[in-house]
Structures are given as C-alpha cells and as structure tokens.
Design an enzyme around this catalytic site. Structure first.
Site, PDB file in Angstrom:
ATOM      1  N   GLU A   1       0.870  -1.176   0.000  1.00 30.41           N
ATOM      2  CA  GLU A   1       0.000   0.000   0.000  1.00 30.41           C
ATOM      3  C   GLU A   1       0.907   1.225   0.000  1.00 30.41           C
ATOM      4  OE1 GLU A   1      -2.499   0.249   3.476  1.00 30.41           O
ATOM      5  OE2 GLU A   1      -3.049   2.326   3.049  1.00 30.41           O
TER       6      GLU A   1
ATOM      7  N   ASP B   1      -4.563  10.217   9.494  1.00 31.09           N
ATOM      8  CA  ASP B   1      -3.230   9.758   9.865  1.00 31.09           C
ATOM      9  C   ASP B   1      -2.751  10.315  11.188  1.00 31.09           C
ATOM     10  OD1 ASP B   1      -2.446   7.942   7.796  1.00 31.09           O
ATOM     11  OD2 ASP B   1      -2.512   9.662   6.440  1.00 31.09           O
TER      12      ASP B   1
END
Lengths: 403, 271
Positions: free
Chosen positions: B58, B69
């Site tokens: 990924e 994030d």
C-alpha cells in the site's frame, strides 16, 4: 424557487461529505437530531431564552454617519454582533449546537478555532452547560491571539496548540477531526463555520441566519426600505451567510462577501479563496479552495486569524457560482485602515475580521453613491486584536516602564 | 466483480490475499508513503517489503491535510512534501516497484489530489504504471460515482473503509462496491501503533462476513507479529503502516526489511 430553502448536503455542485467512514454515523446522528430539534418548540424556546438573556439578542443596529462620510456619503448601518456576549457572532451557533449536544447525550465537546472567537464561545458554552471541552488552535494563532487562549483556559477548556502543517486554522481543523474520529462515542464536534461535511454548512447557517432576519426588519424599521447592499467578511463564511440568508430572495439587495487578500490577491500571501481558488475538497466538503496543481492545500495568509483559511463554506461557492453574491478581496492594509477609521470616527473598535467588511463598504459606498443604504455585519469586536493593532500602528511604547 | 464474488474476480489484490490463505494464515499488507525519506529510498523500501513477506504493498501519496493519519505518518509525509513530492512521483514509484516485484500495489490517497489530477486520467496513468487500485480514506461510496465509473472502465481495485460505527446497510454497500478487499477500521481512531487491537475489529469483520465479504483486511494500530496473527484468526489480511514507517525512519531500508520479515512471521502461525 426560494434560494433560502437549500438544506444540503449539496448546494449546486458544492457540499457533500468527503470524510472517513468512521464519522458517517455521527454525522447522520447530528443531521437527524437537528431536523428534530429545529421543529421542536421546546428546543426553540430554550434557544430563544439563551439568545435573549445570555447573548443579549436581538443585537442592535447602529448607523455610522461619521464613518460613512468616507464612503461617498452612502448611509452605512452596522449590525452589532460585536455586542453579543463573548464578543462576536460565534456564540449564536455554539449555544444551539451545545443544546443539540445535550439532546444527543454527549458530554464532551471539541472545536477548532482561528482567532479564538469560536473557541471562546465554545468554552463559554461548555462552562454554561457543564461539559468537558477541548479546543484545537494552531500554534501561530495561539501566539497572535494569546489573550483568547487565556480566556478559554479561564473558562475551563483545554487548549491544544497544533504544531503540524501551517500551524493555523486548517491544521486545528485536522486535529479536531482526528480527535472526533477517535472519541466520537462521547464527543460532539462543535463546528465553527458553514464549511465541513453535511450537516454542518446548513446547521451552522440555520443557527446564524438570525443575524439577517433581525437586521432585515431593523433596517426596514429605520429606513422604510431594504438596504441596497449587505456586506460581510468571509473566512469560512458563517457571519456572512448569517446576514445574507434573510436577503437571498430579495433580488434587489446586493450581497457582497469580502475575503482576506493579505498582501494582495495577486501576491502569494492571501486567503482570497473564491477570488483566486478553484473547486476542490477540504475538511469534508467540495467547495472553492486555495490549492496547487496537485491538489495540495496552499497555506493562506491574513493579518486576521479568523479569515486565515484556504477554504470556504459550500453555500458561498454556490452563491458565487450562480451570481447571487459577489466576493471581493480586501488587503491587510485596507482592513487595518478601516479598523482605525471606525475606531476614530465612531468610537467602535471592530474585529480585524469585520474590518474587511468595513473596508468593502467604503468601496461599495463610492460605487453605489450617496442614496445607497449599506448594511454591514460587524461580526466581532476588536479587543482581542489590540496587540496586533498595537504593533501595526506602533501604538505600544516599547520603552514604557510599568510601575 | 465485487469482493463478495471472489470466484469471478479479476482482482490481482484479491487473488494475492486469497493465495495466502492456502499457504498460511492470511495476508500482510504493508504501507509506506511515496517520497519518504526520498523517492528512490521509498521505492527500495517498498521492494524490501515485497522481499520480506509482504503480500500487498500500500503506497501512500503524501497530502497536506491527512485527517486519518497519526503523528508517525504525518511527519513522514511532511518530510516527503518538503522535499518536493509531486503526484506524478506516485506513478514513477509504482512503475519502478512493479518492474522488480510481482506483489500488487494499491495507492492510498485522500480524494482531492485525484480530483485535481482528473479521475479518469489518474485511473489511466495508474493502470499504465502497473498499479492495481486505490484505497480512498476520505471518499465514501455515496460520493464516489466518478471513481466507481473510472474503476469499472479500467478494472482497477477500489477499497473503501468500513468502521465499527457503520450501519449494517452501509457495510452491505461497502462490500458491494469494494473490489480487492474491504478495509476494516479496527478501532475508532487514526493511524498509529497501539498496545491492543480493539475487539471491535473482530466484531466488525464478523458483520462484514454477514454482509457477504470474502476479502476483509483489518488496519489501524497493528504493529507486531502477534497482532498480525491475532487479526488473521478472523480476517483475510492485516494492514501495517506506522510501524513500518517508523522502521524506515529509524533504520533505513534494512531496518524496514527486518521489521517486515518479523511481522510476516505472524502470517505463518496457524491455530
């Protein structure tokens, strides 16, 4: 069809929900709670009571003839949101959302803030309702708005200084969203402006539209007619939508949003999102956005922390796209001149944010001529800006010794 | 063509994940951002993942406002952006990695960069570079009409998120539109290592199975081989990000290779 009837999620090509899936349930919950609340007499009565006896609504309108002499002689009328408890229009939205938080059974509220006005309003509501409160504020803004940080802490809120990215409002927004994703079970996000994912643009608009609804009637009572133009500053756009909304279907009334142009809209340092941006996604909505070729958000710049935001609410992008409202840039220098002019001619110290609308009104007055009536949203007061103004105008004697 | 019709799928990602269940306990999916600490090192690091037991790569595209994030990935992507990361570097990286490994690559990107690049053009360039699909953390299926059409036309995989808070109806929708796998968010939160992978993940994957999912991978908070093994008791794949990014930051390509190999131990254990 009425332009006032838009409820989202979309305003033309703008709006929507561009957020991570974990937040969808909370957004659905808020949407449903708001639909029920705004039709519930008990909710409306509680809000009305707070508006009257806590905020001090209806806020006044004040005509400012000595200021208007500098605007080609047009009549200028200020909507005095600066006189609200906590010093700006932000409290209108926050109290409504705090009642909503109580209704959905959550006990912790979080918010992002730029200038600190929304943070102070949210901390105030948390104190009033006995809720836990965390405010996210960019490190740059905690420095230039230190007094508001102290106010929030005094009110019992935790202020988190955000050190990522440009360390301003957009980064505070990111961290508030991260907190919300993590703590959504107990936490409500009190969004401060008419941006973000659905339902925030219409929810915050619904809670701020009281500004224009009051002002429309007040101007009619004072002058016997509707104003020719309505002016407001636009960062995310909540005070502007608040005063515009009641006039959307009055097609003879010109609506003017004034964006922060920093050093100039044609320089790299500005926050003139509609003037210079293009459609994109930030913080959950498709709207106009300052961004580079790759879609990376460009850092905005403005002397006013409250307008220092590279995005704007989707309803404004829509109103601009259909030509119902016009958006123009006002530089730091123009805003600061208007800040000083209103202070000296009328004894009213405006927020630097609102000074962008005042500077815009000076331009509009000259364009529209002496017969024009211009309604300006004075969205906040300038107490919080004295340090910035002191430095800008060299008002503080560096060598003074305090005894 | 969706994740619940694995028998007819043409998805290399779903095939790679399915293959791991005959040889071991399930798939290890490893995340690294493009351009961290620089473009070439990020390419070398991704290849090191493939050589050390990672089954699907990924690759994250650094973005200015990464709301899903945590601090480790935020810092890494800020380094990449400060060093001049451009969107086209993502395609350069995919091309360079696919030249040296058969492990399929999905890009992880927030939506605005794709929208600005042009959804159709992005899809075409990703296919041309040899990429397998996209993970879109801030795009929900409800807003994805353009991407659904582009991925349908190009055959690219599309991975949407499923969360513990998602309704049964939304889980069914996610299973219906995902291809490759469904990204099951293990816990309410953002990326970053955690002591315990939430029991919410087990429940969520069970709910996804009820909704018809045959390829469900769990991400957020996984940083040890033990956690990988635990997740693979009930899921088809375990997604590791921050632990690998931290290993790359601290120990370079050899450091990330060691951590990947250690994590891959978790895919071999059977109960």
């Amino acid at each position: 069809m009425s332009l006032r009837s838009e409820t989202g999620p979309y305003f033309g090509d703008f709006g929507g929900r561009f957020v991570p899936e974990p937040l969808i349930a909370a957004l659905d919950e808020l949407t449903e709670a708001w639909e029920l609340a705004k039709a519930d007499p008990e909710f409306l009565a509680e809000l009305d009571e707070l508006n009257r006896n806590y905020i001090g609504r209806p806020s006044l309108i004040t005509e400012v003839p000595r200021f208007a002499e500098h605007a080609g002689g047009a009549r200028i009328i200020l909507k005095r949101e600066d006189l609200n408890h906590t010093g700006s229009h932000k409290i209108n939205n926050v109290l409504g959302q705090a009642i909503l938080t109580k209704r959905i059974g959550k006990t912790r509220i979080i918010a992002e803030t730029g200038a600190g006005q929304h943070g102070v309003a949210t901390a105030t509501a948390a104190a009033l309702f006995g809720m836990e409160c965390v405010i996210y504020m960019g490190e740059v803004d905690t420095e230039r708005q230190a007094l508001n940080v102290a106010r929030m802490r005094l009110l019992g809120a935790e202020v988190v200084s955000v050190k990522t990215g440009s360390r301003t409002l957009k980064d505070a927004n990111n961290d508030a969203l991260r907190d919300w994703v993590t703590n959504v079970e107990t936490t409500n996000y009190i969004f401060g402006t008419v941006a973000g994912p659905h339902p925030f643009p219409s929810l915050v608009r619904d809670l701020q539209k009281i500004i224009g609804e009051e002002a429309r009637q007040q101007v009619l009572d004072l002058t016997g007619k509707l104003p020719d133009a309505v002016a407001a500053c636009v960062g995310g756009g909540s005070n502007a939508i608040g005063i515009f909304h009641a006039f959307l279907d009055d097609s003879a009334v010109g609506l003017y949003g004034f964006e922060a142009a920093g050093d100039g809209a044609d320089t790299p340092r500005h926050a003139a999102t509609i003037t210079k941006g293009r459609p994109g996604v930030l913080h959950g909505a498709r709207s106009m956005l300052l961004q580079d070729e790759d879609g990376q958000t460009i850092e905005s710049h403005s002397i006013s922390a409250g307008l220092d935001y590279p995005g704007v609410g989707p309803e404004h992008s829509w109103l601009a796209s259909i030509g119902r409202a016009s958006y123009r840039p006002i530089t730091d220098a123009q805003a600061m001149d208007a800040f000083r002019l209103l202070s000296r001619t009328e004894g009213i110290i405006p927020a630097i944010e609102s000074s962008h609308a005042l500077a815009g009104a000076l331009e509009l007055g000259k364009e529209l001529g002496p017969d024009a009536v211009i309604l300006v949203n004075l969205s906040g007061r300038g107490d919080k800006d004295m340090e910035t103004a002191g430095r800008y105008f060299h008002l503080i004697d560096e060598n003074a010794v305090q005894s | 063509m969706s994740a619940h019709h694995s028998a007819t799928t043409a998805s290399p990602v779903e095939a790679a994940i399915a293959a791991t269940k005959t040889s071991g306990a399930g798939a290890l999916i490893g995340y690294l951002p493009v351009g961290f600490p620089d473009l070439q090192t990020s390419i070398d690091a991704a290849i090191a993942l493939a050589e050390n037991g990672v089954d699907v790569i990924e690759l994250g595209l650094p973005y200015s406002d990464p709301v899903m994030d945590g601090p480790v990935i935020q810092e890494a992507t800020e380094v990449a952006r400060a060093a001049g990361f451009r969107l086209r570097d993502g395609f350069t990286a995919v091309r360079a990695i696919t030249e040296r490994t058969d492990v399929p690559i999905v890009l992880m990107t927030y939506w605005n960069p794709v929208m600005q690049y042009g959804v159709e053009r992005f899809a075409d360039d990703l296919v041309a570079a040899g990429g397998a699909g996209l993970i879109t953390p801030d795009l929900i299926p409800d807003e994805a009409a353009e991407w659904l059409a582009a991925s349908e036309r190009t055959g690219l995989d599309r991975v949407f998120l499923a969360a513990p808070t998602s309704s049964d109806e939304r889980l069914r929708q996610a299973v219906e539109v995902c291809r490759g796998f469904v990204y099951a968010v293990s816990t309410m939160g953002i990326t970053g290592a955690r002591q315990d992978v939430d029991s919410a993940a087990r429940t969520l994957v069970a709910r996804l199975r009820d909704a018809g999912a045959t390829s469900a991978c769990v991400g957020l908070g996984i940083s040890t081989a033990e956690q990988v093994a635990e997740v693979l008791e009930y899921a088809d794949g375990a997604i590791v990000g921050s632990a690998l990014v931290k290993a790359l930051a601290d120990g370079g390509v050899s450091g990330v290779a060691r951590v990947a190999a250690a994590l891959a131990e978790g895919t071999r254990r059977t109960k």
